[in-house]
Design an enzyme around this catalytic site. Structure first.
Site, PDB file in Angstrom:
ATOM      1  N   ASN A   9      27.710   5.535  18.360  1.00  0.00           N
ATOM      2  CA  ASN A   9      28.209   4.312  18.990  1.00  0.00           C
ATOM      3  C   ASN A   9      29.282   3.740  18.074  1.00  0.00           C
ATOM      4  OD1 ASN A   9      28.662   1.945  20.315  1.00  0.00           O
ATOM      5  ND2 ASN A   9      26.741   0.970  19.707  1.00  0.00           N
ATOM      6  N   TRP A  10      30.538   3.992  18.449  1.00  0.00           N
ATOM      7  CA  TRP A  10      31.646   3.568  17.590  1.00  0.00           C
ATOM      8  C   TRP A  10      31.926   2.068  17.678  1.00  0.00           C
ATOM      9  CZ3 TRP A  10      35.789   7.961  18.638  1.00  0.00           C
ATOM     10  CH2 TRP A  10      35.358   9.138  18.008  1.00  0.00           C
ATOM     11  N   LYS A  11      31.348   1.418  18.669  1.00  0.00           N
ATOM     12  CA  LYS A  11      31.582  -0.027  18.871  1.00  0.00           C
ATOM     13  C   LYS A  11      33.085  -0.319  18.910  1.00  0.00           C
ATOM     14  CE  LYS A  11      27.274  -0.828  16.465  1.00  0.00           C
ATOM     15  NZ  LYS A  11      26.348  -1.786  15.890  1.00  0.00           N
ATOM     16  N   HIS A  97      23.203  -2.653  25.298  1.00  0.00           N
ATOM     17  CA  HIS A  97      23.118  -2.728  23.836  1.00  0.00           C
ATOM     18  C   HIS A  97      22.818  -4.182  23.444  1.00  0.00           C
ATOM     19  CE1 HIS A  97      24.249  -2.613  19.628  1.00  0.00           C
ATOM     20  NE2 HIS A  97      24.125  -1.302  19.694  1.00  0.00           N
ATOM     21  N   GLU A  99      23.993  -6.024  21.284  1.00  0.00           N
ATOM     22  CA  GLU A  99      25.190  -6.858  21.070  1.00  0.00           C
ATOM     23  C   GLU A  99      25.715  -7.383  22.407  1.00  0.00           C
ATOM     24  OE1 GLU A  99      27.331  -3.940  18.761  1.00  0.00           O
ATOM     25  OE2 GLU A  99      25.848  -4.180  17.156  1.00  0.00           O
ATOM     26  N   GLU A 169      16.032   0.264  20.068  1.00  0.00           N
ATOM     27  CA  GLU A 169      16.786  -0.220  18.911  1.00  0.00           C
ATOM     28  C   GLU A 169      16.267  -1.596  18.485  1.00  0.00           C
ATOM     29  OE1 GLU A 169      20.862   1.779  18.671  1.00  0.00           O
ATOM     30  OE2 GLU A 169      21.095   0.028  19.941  1.00  0.00           O
ATOM     31  N   GLY A 175      22.544  -2.229  12.028  1.00  0.00           N
ATOM     32  CA  GLY A 175      23.609  -2.620  11.110  1.00  0.00           C
ATOM     33  C   GLY A 175      23.118  -3.362   9.875  1.00  0.00           C
ATOM     34  N   SER A 215      20.158   1.696  11.876  1.00  0.00           N
ATOM     35  CA  SER A 215      20.418   2.186  10.512  1.00  0.00           C
ATOM     36  C   SER A 215      19.976   3.631  10.293  1.00  0.00           C
ATOM     37  CB  SER A 215      19.781   1.243   9.475  1.00  0.00           C
ATOM     38  OG  SER A 215      20.355  -0.052   9.588  1.00  0.00           O
ATOM     39  N   GLY A 236      25.141   3.751  14.919  1.00  0.00           N
ATOM     40  CA  GLY A 236      26.351   2.950  14.769  1.00  0.00           C
ATOM     41  C   GLY A 236      27.111   3.337  13.516  1.00  0.00           C
ATOM     42  N   GLY A 237      26.887   2.602  12.433  1.00  0.00           N
ATOM     43  CA  GLY A 237      27.672   2.758  11.203  1.00  0.00           C
ATOM     44  C   GLY A 237      27.840   4.192  10.724  1.00  0.00           C
TER      45      GLY A 237
HETATM   46  C1  PEP Z   1      23.839   0.650  17.112  1.00  0.00           C
HETATM   47  O1  PEP Z   1      24.865   0.024  17.124  1.00  0.00           O
HETATM   48  O2  PEP Z   1      23.355   1.035  18.189  1.00  0.00           O
HETATM   49  C2  PEP Z   1      23.203   0.933  15.842  1.00  0.00           C
HETATM   50  C3  PEP Z   1      22.007   1.452  15.830  1.00  0.00           C
HETATM   51  O3  PEP Z   1      23.917   0.618  14.715  1.00  0.00           O
HETATM   52  P1  PEP Z   1      23.553   1.063  13.201  1.00  0.00           P
HETATM   53  O4  PEP Z   1      23.267   2.532  13.246  1.00  0.00           O
HETATM   54  O5  PEP Z   1      24.765   0.723  12.410  1.00  0.00           O
HETATM   55  O6  PEP Z   1      22.346   0.286  12.800  1.00  0.00           O
END
Ligand code: PEP
Length: 254
Positions: A9-11, A97, A99, A169, A175, A215, A236-237
């Protein structure tokens, strides 16, 4: 057999050039996912054309959208419909998501509309659910996440629900660098599969991939994904770094 999936997930990150370079680096590793493994890249809307160029030749790699509208079409400036995504060959879309739920007030009911529109246009929703830290502290996470599923998904038929990927999640792990423990992830995934089995039967529930997100990194992916009910991750990250994401792909169960 349900799919094992690594979903990036590049956001709202990366210029197009950076995105192309990252994708090239990941593909250059020549990882060949087995038939029950898939890799998704949830990219910003302008980059969805990568589906027709960058990954067009690949069989197990797919470009996904990060969102779509809950409306069919019409005067909704700035929105992108499921039908539009289908028209450019997109087959996966992240829905709900945290967010989007938090910053854009997306309700379970609105997400049910998005899920319906995706399925109507042959797009597999990656449906996100998960509790905030306050819910976890009250130990009410199981019923909280169950309600998210019931209100957004349980109107679907047994055939339709098998075209959904679920991503659990926990918001406190997104994050933050704070990952759910393997036991916490497995417990919730097992609970979700039991809830799905209660509504649709065990056979249907066993066909649904449930990803963990929060994470995930190269260093913790093998342990997290080794749990019987964890079918990969939404990342994500760590998906913004080629070597990290390659390790995560390699950590998928065969
Ligand atoms: C996400 O954005 O779905 C996510 C899990 O981010 P991260 O891996 O950075 O926690």
């Amino acid at each position: 057999m349900r799919k094992q999936i690594a979903a990036a997930n590049w956001k709202m990150n990366l210029t197009y050039k950076q995105a192309e370079t990252l994708l090239d680096e990941i593909l250059a590793a020549g990882l060949e996912p087995s038939p029950n493994q898939q890799v998704l890249f949830s990219v910003p809307f302008p980059y969805l054309i990568m589906a027709n160029s960058e990954v067009a030749e690949e069989t197990s790699y797919f470009i996904a959208a990060q969102n779509c509208s809950d409306k069919k079409s019409g005067a909704y400036t700035g929105e992108v419909s499921a039908e539009m995504l289908q028209s450019i060959g997109i087959k996966y879309c992240v829905i709900g998501h945290s967010e989007r739920r938090d910053y854009f007030n997306e309700s379970n009911q609105m997400l049910a509309e998005k899920v319906n529109l995706c399925l109507k246009h042959e797009i597999i929703p990656v449906f996100c659910c998960g509790e905030a830290l306050s819910v976890r502290e009250q130990e009410t996470q199981n019923s909280f996440v169950q309600t998210q599923l019931e209100e957004s998904l349980f109107h679907l038929s047994p055939e339709q629900i098998q075209n959904i990927i679920i991503a659990y999640e926990p918001i406190w792990a997104i994050g933050t660098g704070r990952t759910a423990s393997t036991q916490q992830a497995q417990e919730m995934h097992h609970h979700l599969r039991s809830v799905l089995a209660g509504r649709y039967g065990q056979e249907v529930a066993d066909n649904i991939s449930i990803l963990y997100g929060g994470s995930v990194k190269g260093a913790n992916a093998i342990e997290l994904f080794s749990s019987p009910d964890v079918d990969g991750g939404l990342v994500g990250g760590a998906s913004l770094q080629a070597t990290e994401f390659q390790q995560i792909i390699k950590a998928l169960k065969k």
